[in-house]
Design a protein around this motif. Structure first.
Motif, mmCIF file in Angstrom:
data_model
loop_
_atom_site.group_PDB
_atom_site.id
_atom_site.type_symbol
_atom_site.label_atom_id
_atom_site.label_comp_id
_atom_site.label_asym_id
_atom_site.label_seq_id
_atom_site.Cartn_x
_atom_site.Cartn_y
_atom_site.Cartn_z
ATOM 1 N N ALA A 1 0.815 -1.214 0.000
ATOM 2 C CA ALA A 1 0.000 0.000 0.000
ATOM 3 C C ALA A 1 0.851 1.266 0.000
ATOM 4 O O ALA A 1 0.362 2.349 -0.289
ATOM 5 N N GLN A 2 2.114 1.137 0.380
ATOM 6 C CA GLN A 2 2.986 2.311 0.436
ATOM 7 C C GLN A 2 3.678 2.578 -0.901
ATOM 8 O O GLN A 2 4.466 3.509 -1.017
ATOM 9 N N LEU A 3 3.397 1.717 -1.905
ATOM 10 C CA LEU A 3 4.079 1.829 -3.194
ATOM 11 C C LEU A 3 3.133 2.388 -4.267
ATOM 12 O O LEU A 3 1.926 2.221 -4.175
ATOM 13 N N SER A 4 3.711 3.013 -5.270
ATOM 14 C CA SER A 4 2.903 3.445 -6.419
ATOM 15 C C SER A 4 2.526 2.221 -7.250
ATOM 16 O O SER A 4 3.085 1.138 -7.068
ATOM 17 N N GLY A 5 1.579 2.412 -8.161
ATOM 18 C CA GLY A 5 1.153 1.301 -9.004
ATOM 19 C C GLY A 5 2.301 0.700 -9.803
ATOM 20 O O GLY A 5 2.439 -0.521 -9.892
ATOM 21 N N GLY A 6 3.143 1.570 -10.362
ATOM 22 C CA GLY A 6 4.269 1.084 -11.155
ATOM 23 C C GLY A 6 5.235 0.265 -10.303
ATOM 24 O O GLY A 6 5.733 -0.779 -10.734
ATOM 25 N N GLN A 7 5.458 0.749 -9.080
ATOM 26 C CA GLN A 7 6.347 0.010 -8.172
ATOM 27 C C GLN A 7 5.723 -1.324 -7.793
ATOM 28 O O GLN A 7 6.406 -2.353 -7.748
ATOM 29 N N GLN A 8 4.401 -1.329 -7.528
ATOM 30 C CA GLN A 8 3.745 -2.586 -7.169
ATOM 31 C C GLN A 8 3.862 -3.604 -8.298
ATOM 32 O O GLN A 8 4.124 -4.784 -8.063
ATOM 33 N N PRO B 1 -0.177 -5.855 -18.258
ATOM 34 C CA PRO B 1 0.538 -5.424 -17.053
ATOM 35 C C PRO B 1 0.542 -3.916 -16.821
ATOM 36 O O PRO B 1 0.791 -3.480 -15.703
ATOM 37 N N THR B 2 0.249 -3.124 -17.855
ATOM 38 C CA THR B 2 0.309 -1.674 -17.662
ATOM 39 C C THR B 2 -1.060 -1.005 -17.769
ATOM 40 O O THR B 2 -1.167 0.212 -17.656
ATOM 41 N N SER B 3 -2.122 -1.802 -17.936
ATOM 42 C CA SER B 3 -3.438 -1.201 -18.188
ATOM 43 C C SER B 3 -4.031 -0.499 -16.969
ATOM 44 O O SER B 3 -4.868 0.376 -17.101
ATOM 45 N N ALA B 4 -3.607 -0.917 -15.759
ATOM 46 C CA ALA B 4 -4.173 -0.305 -14.556
ATOM 47 C C ALA B 4 -3.291 0.834 -14.045
ATOM 48 O O ALA B 4 -3.511 1.345 -12.962
ATOM 49 N N LEU B 5 -2.285 1.205 -14.828
ATOM 50 C CA LEU B 5 -1.300 2.189 -14.337
ATOM 51 C C LEU B 5 -1.587 3.588 -14.864
ATOM 52 O O LEU B 5 -2.084 3.756 -15.982
ATOM 53 N N ASP B 6 -1.226 4.582 -14.057
ATOM 54 C CA ASP B 6 -1.228 5.954 -14.557
ATOM 55 C C ASP B 6 -0.170 6.042 -15.655
ATOM 56 O O ASP B 6 0.864 5.368 -15.578
ATOM 57 N N PRO B 7 -0.410 6.886 -16.678
ATOM 58 C CA PRO B 7 0.486 6.929 -17.848
ATOM 59 C C PRO B 7 1.963 7.123 -17.477
ATOM 60 O O PRO B 7 2.834 6.484 -18.084
ATOM 61 N N GLU B 8 2.234 7.940 -16.454
ATOM 62 C CA GLU B 8 3.648 8.206 -16.174
ATOM 63 C C GLU B 8 4.360 7.002 -15.556
ATOM 64 O O GLU B 8 5.572 7.003 -15.397
ATOM 65 N N MET B 9 3.609 5.962 -15.196
ATOM 66 C CA MET B 9 4.241 4.792 -14.580
ATOM 67 C C MET B 9 4.403 3.632 -15.546
ATOM 68 O O MET B 9 4.988 2.612 -15.217
#
Lengths: 256, 254
Positions: free
Chosen positions: A149-156, A177-185
């Motif tokens: 929970a302490q990590l960003s989506g990209g880190q997770q 793998p990247t569909s749930a991520l904010d674009p910058e991640m």
């Protein structure tokens, strides 16, 4: 292309032979015949609802099929096999989910260590060493003691990749793998995947990232309505798609 | 005002009886027996409920059917009837007389086990399906996934519901009165029989004691519930939730 393309004679890692799947009477996969060779990177694309995710989830039997034969590294995945053989087979297939699915009650390090210790019976000290190496490889060794929970989506998602790699799978499957991520991640996750491809990992990726497909894939598969309509090297697929449905899909993408 | 003075008088004259019953000259009773009965009841029902919940969610019908049947039967029958069954059947089955305390405890374990198992089952099914998928994809068996991934999360989320169930259990122990279990209500009954003229004061006092105990626990449950909800919201935002770290970590070290 940065990694060594496998030769045409390479042995198959994943074979789909006449795969059919229905949800009730609704066809989800229709007579899919294809193979992913050892060392090959295959990108599966197509409109949503075309069966891409269903197809990739049949490889480790998170989805059942109604007919056909699916082999992973020569082993029939959908045969009648005992549950311990099935668990062993699954442990050899790396799988990365769209929604990461990290275990929120465990630290990053414990997420990566859990299965090597509990499934493969590796000593904790050894598993810890491997886990730290893998976290370093995905650029997250400083987050080992943090919780998901302490990590960003990209880190997770990068932790999820490390967690899958900890089982030393001969192939990795990526389900959007990247569909749930904010674009910058998106970039950080794709760059980890590029690294894996460069190291010769066999990969099957469902993704909408067409630049990734163009740069990294050995073959692109195009699916629509549960059928595999086209399978071609990226240059051919993006340059001159054969199937009218694929042509329309690509022109829709460009139009956006 | 007189009522209040009378009640204070009753409590100060009988506080030991209300607290521990006839103990040490007789069996332990009063509020001590009520609490011990409730704590033991919940504590013994808990492992039973987890087993039953796992059986109800099991892929094998052989396990699913008996557990489901037991839950439906217990949920469909008044607690008083189960007390009577255990009261009359248990001595027949084991061939000797059974103390009221044990009868009541056995009843509570069966009854609470069934209700808790529904709570446990709900807690398990409320987790995102991806958790089980991820565990299976990594090669864990069904039970391994339950043990290391699903249950540590589900049981943690269930803590408030388990406390609520504990409050229900405290209130249910009053039914032990009819089989002469010397708990708090029984002690109040003894006092009332002795005084004869003050039933309203005695039972009003009894209600206040139950209310204080149960209200405190209910308050605790709702506080915990708010904290867990806040923690969950934070974890969905992907913002720091350091407190979560400590709670279920024990499960991961097994």
């Amino acid at each position: 292309m940065s990694h060594q393309a496998p030769s045409n004679t390479a042995a198959p890692m994943i074979e789909f032979i006449g795969i059919n799947k229905f949800y009730g009477s609704l066809p989800a996969l229709v007579d899919v015949n294809a193979e992913v060779k050892k060392g090959e990177v295959v990108v599966v694309c197509g409109p949503s609802g075309s069966g891409k995710s269903t197809l990739i989830r049949t490889v480790n039997r998170l989805e059942e099929i109604q007919s056909g034969v699916l082999r992973f590294d020569g082993q029939d995945v959908h045969a009648k096999i005992g549950s311990s053989a099935m668990n062993h087979l699954r442990s050899r297939i790396g799988f990365v989910f769209q929604s990461f699915n990290l275990f929120p009650h465990l630290s990053v390090l414990d997420n990566v260590m859990l299965s090597p210790v509990k499934v493969n019976g590796i000593k904790r000290s050894k598993a810890r060493e491997i886990a730290l190496q893998l976290l370093d490889r995905v650029g997250l060794s400083s987050k080992a003691e943090n919780y998901p929970a302490q990590l960003s989506g990209g880190q997770q998602q990068r932790v999820a990749i490390a967690r899958a790699l900890a089982m030393e799978p001969p192939a990795m499957l990526f389900d959007e793998p990247t569909s749930a991520l904010d674009p910058e991640m998106v970039g950080e996750v794709l760059s980890v995947m590029r690294g894996l491809a460069r190291d010769g990992m066999t990969m099957m990726c469902v993704t909408h990232e067409m630049n990734f497909a163009r740069d990294v894939a050995d073959r692109v598969w195009f699916m629509d309505a549960g059928r595999l309509l086209e399978s071609a090297p990226p240059s051919a697929f993006f340059g001159s798609p054969q199937h009218p449905r694929a042509q329309r899909f690509l022109s829709d993408l460009r139009a956006r | 005002m007189t009522l209040l003075f009378n009640m204070i008088g009753i409590v100060s004259d009988n506080w030991l009886l209300l607290l521990v019953g006839q103990f040490p000259n007789g069996p332990l009773g009063g509020i001590a027996a009520t609490l011990i009965l409730s704590i033991l009841g919940i504590a013994l029902a808990f492992p039973l409920s987890v087993t039953m919940a796992l059986a109800r969610l099991s892929p094998w019908p052989v396990l699913r059917w008996p557990a489901t049947a037991l839950v439906y039967i217990v949920r469909g029958v008044p607690l008083l009837l189960i007390i009577l069954w255990v009261y009359f059947l248990l001595p027949l089955l084991i061939g000797e007389s059974v103390p009221g305390f044990v009868t009541m405890l056995a009843t509570l374990v069966i009854y609470e086990g069934a209700f808790l198992s529904e709570i446990v089952r709900a807690g398990i099914t409320a987790l995102p399906r991806g958790q089980m998928d991820a565990a299976r994809a990594l090669g864990h068996s069904h039970l391994g996934a339950m043990r290391y991934v699903i249950l540590p999360q589900a049981l943690f989320n269930m803590i408030p519901s388990i406390i609520s169930q504990f409050v229900s259990t405290i209130k249910e122990t009053t039914l032990g009165y009819i089989i002469n279990v010397p708990e708090l209500t029984f002690a109040a009954g003894q006092i009332n029989n002795r005084l004869l003229t003050k039933p309203f004061e005695v039972y009003f006092m009894l209600a206040i004691i139950y209310f204080i105990v149960c209200w405190t626990l209910t308050k605790l449950a709702s506080t915990l519930e708010r904290r867990i909800a806040a923690r969950r919201a934070r974890s969905m935002d992907g913002v720091a939730a350091p407190a979560l770290a400590a709670a279920p970590a024990g499960a991961s070290r097994t």
